[in-house]
Design an enzyme around this catalytic site. Sequence first.
Site, PDB file in Angstrom:
ATOM      1  N   ASP A   1      82.379  18.983  27.861  1.00  0.00           N
ATOM      2  CA  ASP A   1      81.779  18.775  29.179  1.00  0.00           C
ATOM      3  C   ASP A   1      81.346  20.073  29.851  1.00  0.00           C
ATOM      4  O   ASP A   1      81.695  21.166  29.401  1.00  0.00           O
ATOM      5  CB  ASP A   1      82.760  18.014  30.092  1.00  0.00           C
TER       6      ASP A   1
ATOM      7  N   ASP B   1      94.757  11.908  35.973  1.00  0.00           N
ATOM      8  CA  ASP B   1      94.335  10.519  36.198  1.00  0.00           C
ATOM      9  C   ASP B   1      94.009   9.809  34.882  1.00  0.00           C
ATOM     10  O   ASP B   1      93.469   8.709  34.880  1.00  0.00           O
ATOM     11  CB  ASP B   1      93.133  10.462  37.156  1.00  0.00           C
TER      12      ASP B   1
ATOM     13  N   HIS C   1      91.983  10.995  32.487  1.00  0.00           N
ATOM     14  CA  HIS C   1      90.657  11.242  31.912  1.00  0.00           C
ATOM     15  C   HIS C   1      90.756  12.049  30.620  1.00  0.00           C
ATOM     16  O   HIS C   1      91.677  12.840  30.432  1.00  0.00           O
ATOM     17  CB  HIS C   1      89.691  11.893  32.918  1.00  0.00           C
TER      18      HIS C   1
ATOM     19  N   GLU D   1      86.318   9.671  33.706  1.00  0.00           N
ATOM     20  CA  GLU D   1      87.278   9.312  34.745  1.00  0.00           C
ATOM     21  C   GLU D   1      87.619   7.822  34.641  1.00  0.00           C
ATOM     22  O   GLU D   1      86.938   7.068  33.927  1.00  0.00           O
ATOM     23  CB  GLU D   1      86.666   9.615  36.122  1.00  0.00           C
TER      24      GLU D   1
HETATM   25  C1  F6R Z   1      88.052  19.885  29.877  1.00  0.00           C
HETATM   26  C2  F6R Z   1      88.376  18.485  29.795  1.00  0.00           C
HETATM   27  C3  F6R Z   1      89.439  17.847  30.636  1.00  0.00           C
HETATM   28  C4  F6R Z   1      90.778  18.578  30.581  1.00  0.00           C
HETATM   29  C5  F6R Z   1      91.765  17.936  31.531  1.00  0.00           C
HETATM   30  C6  F6R Z   1      93.087  18.667  31.548  1.00  0.00           C
HETATM   31  O1  F6R Z   1      87.034  20.197  28.953  1.00  0.00           O
HETATM   32  O2  F6R Z   1      87.731  17.824  29.070  1.00  0.00           O
HETATM   33  O3  F6R Z   1      89.618  16.521  30.216  1.00  0.00           O
HETATM   34  O4  F6R Z   1      91.262  18.554  29.266  1.00  0.00           O
HETATM   35  O5  F6R Z   1      91.238  17.918  32.814  1.00  0.00           O
HETATM   36  O6  F6R Z   1      92.902  19.921  32.145  1.00  0.00           O
HETATM   37  P1  F6R Z   1      94.050  21.017  32.064  1.00  0.00           P
HETATM   38  O7  F6R Z   1      94.179  21.400  30.631  1.00  0.00           O
HETATM   39  O8  F6R Z   1      93.530  22.164  32.879  1.00  0.00           O
HETATM   40  O9  F6R Z   1      95.294  20.409  32.609  1.00  0.00           O
END
Ligand code: F6R
Length: 252
Positions: free
Chosen positions: A79, A148, A150, A155
Amino acid sequence: MISQKILGIEKANVGEIDELVSRIADEIGRRMLERTSQGRNLVLGLATGSTPIPLYAELVRRHREKGLSFQNVVTFNLDEYEGLSPEHPKSYHSFMQEHLFNQVDIQPKNTFLPLGTYEKPFDEARSYEEKIKAHGGIDLQILGIGRDGHIGFNEPGSSNRTRTRRVILANETREDAAPAFGGIQNVPTHAMTMGVGTILEARRIILMAWGAGKREIVAEAMSGDVSADVPATFLQDRLNTAWYLDGAAAGD
Ligand code: F6R
């Protein structure tokens, strides 16, 4: 110790994370060598955020100290934030340069991320999907998980048929990103993300979660009802998925 970089994570056990990350790096290294011997590329799907930082640090260490080569690796990131150019210091392009690409021998032409500065989101999304397909699909997808539920920026509400597309970021996700952006008002409201369907097509998936802050959502993702309400639950049906959790994230 590699995971000192993420010591900020609540109750994370640094030694444990290093051990887990080392096992993931073993698998990636093995697959890279396998492909090299076949004269083929390995296509890795990559994540950003705090979770994969120790893994990238370990891969960089192996490149420097053990000659692990990324010459035959192609990468597709999950992303990118809408509106951030690749050069923006908070873009995921910059994150990947800093934590991995600049520090190993990967060929820049082999690193792909969705563009955040698209004018036509539908065209950008379609061309990203086409590029993944043209490279033979993703062999191994690395994932973190949002509080959440995702994966990527899919989301709650994202079905298992979603493809790469423009999405609205959930409030919780923007709150989590606020410190890095110096306040929630600076966090982009939208992003371009690979879809859940795109992710599920990877031949192998490794999801990592560290720290007590992920415990609740990990339990729900692994044993709750499979539903778009928690997009990570779709991984339950994928027997090619490995969940790497430290004790704090795994709980009971
Ligand atoms: C980032 C991504 C997100 C993160 C998720 C966890 O490329 O795809 O799904 O993996 O938000 O973020 P952290 O690792 O910062 O807790």
